[in-house]
Design an enzyme around this catalytic site. Structure first.
Site, PDB file in Angstrom:
ATOM      1  N   TYR A   3     -67.292 -31.873 -20.930  1.00  0.00           N
ATOM      2  CA  TYR A   3     -66.544 -31.549 -22.145  1.00  0.00           C
ATOM      3  C   TYR A   3     -65.509 -32.630 -22.444  1.00  0.00           C
ATOM      4  CZ  TYR A   3     -63.366 -28.941 -25.225  1.00  0.00           C
ATOM      5  OH  TYR A   3     -62.557 -28.541 -26.270  1.00  0.00           O
ATOM      6  N   LYS A  33     -65.445 -35.141 -25.667  1.00  0.00           N
ATOM      7  CA  LYS A  33     -64.324 -35.086 -26.612  1.00  0.00           C
ATOM      8  C   LYS A  33     -63.587 -36.429 -26.670  1.00  0.00           C
ATOM      9  CE  LYS A  33     -64.553 -30.825 -28.180  1.00  0.00           C
ATOM     10  NZ  LYS A  33     -64.649 -30.482 -29.614  1.00  0.00           N
ATOM     11  N   PRO A  42     -63.466 -16.479 -30.697  1.00  0.00           N
ATOM     12  CA  PRO A  42     -64.559 -15.708 -30.083  1.00  0.00           C
ATOM     13  C   PRO A  42     -65.250 -16.456 -28.948  1.00  0.00           C
ATOM     14  CG  PRO A  42     -64.614 -15.462 -32.457  1.00  0.00           C
ATOM     15  CD  PRO A  42     -63.587 -16.519 -32.164  1.00  0.00           C
ATOM     16  N   SER A  43     -65.407 -17.775 -29.084  1.00  0.00           N
ATOM     17  CA  SER A  43     -66.070 -18.527 -28.015  1.00  0.00           C
ATOM     18  C   SER A  43     -65.221 -18.544 -26.745  1.00  0.00           C
ATOM     19  CB  SER A  43     -66.379 -19.952 -28.474  1.00  0.00           C
ATOM     20  OG  SER A  43     -65.196 -20.672 -28.751  1.00  0.00           O
TER      21      SER A  43
END
Length: 246
Positions: A148, A152, A184-185
């Site tokens: 991740y 990013k 929500p994730s």
């Protein structure tokens, strides 16, 4: 306040979280918004009752679908890239599939969308591109965010390169680096730990303000960077992280 009146904005991952809040905020400031997401029902609900938002189902990993959507738009003044995915794990937990998905969704999808939108912006001599990166990137490391953080970081590098290439052509490109934001994730990832409350408390504890950010707080920065008020601003990565990077 119609500071974006007359402008058309395309927002990805607009069914929920930062994307949804950004689409709503842009429309509230006068922009005509094309809200896209792989979740067609989610963006359809966003557009209901709002004549400034048009919903369009879009898989940002489908290059043909991206090209068709952009070709159908007479003009896009603002592009907000919100689509992304979080892989949980160190380098030892990351296989080729997780690495590829992280870069495909977090970086390559942005590359394709920007490349598709940019020619029209250059033709009109104006445009603002806003990429949602993360404070966990080249800005800061975090445990279990190997793929991740790397993907990013790629967004920040891409943002600066695009800004440098087109700074004299009227097109600006900036990135936003959020800290942990309620969405929500995030809630799905917290549930996946098996102890939602403990995981939530841990996320809050690492934020110096002692709370999570809200999608609306990120959307405010999106609107600023999208607008002519930020006309002297390009190639920057803005931390909106509750002080995590201090």
């Amino acid at each position: 306040m119609d500071m974006l009146n007359g402008k058309t904005a395309l927002v990805t991952a607009a069914a929920n979280g930062i994307g949804r809040a950004s689409a709503q905020a842009l429309a509230a400031r006068g922009a005509q918004v094309i809200a896209t997401d792989i979740d067609g029902d989610g963006v359809a609900s966003l557009a209901q009752g709002n004549d400034r938002i048009t919903a369009s189902q879009l898989d940002v990993l489908d290059p043909e679908a991206v090209a068709l959507l952009i070709e159908a738009q007479p003009r896009i003044d603002i592009l907000v890239n919100c689509a992304g995915w979080v892989h949980d794990g160190t380098i030892l937990d990351c296989n080729d599939a997780a690495w590829d998905r992280s870069f495909d969704l977090n970086a390559k999808a942005m590359f394709r969308l920007i490349k598709a939108v940019l020619p029209s912006m250059l033709d009109h001599g104006t445009g603002s591109i806003v990429n949602i990166a993360s404070i966990v990137s080249s800005e800061k490391g975090a445990p279990r965010r190997f793929a991740y953080g790397a993907s990013k970081a790629a967004i920040i590098g891409m943002t600066k390169s695009i800004a440098a290439d087109f700074v004299q052509k009227g097109v600006r490109c900036n990135a936003i680096c959020p800290g942990t934001v309620q969405s929500p994730s995030l809630e799905d990832r917290l549930r996946a730990t098996g102890d939602f409350d403990a995981a939530l408390a841990a996320f809050k504890a690492r934020q110096p303000m002692g709370r999570l950010g809200t999608p609306e707080e990120i959307a405010e920065m999106v609107c600023y960077l999208a607008s002519d008020m930020a006309g002297f601003t390009t190639g920057q990565a803005f931390a909106v992280d509750g002080g995590w990077s201090i």
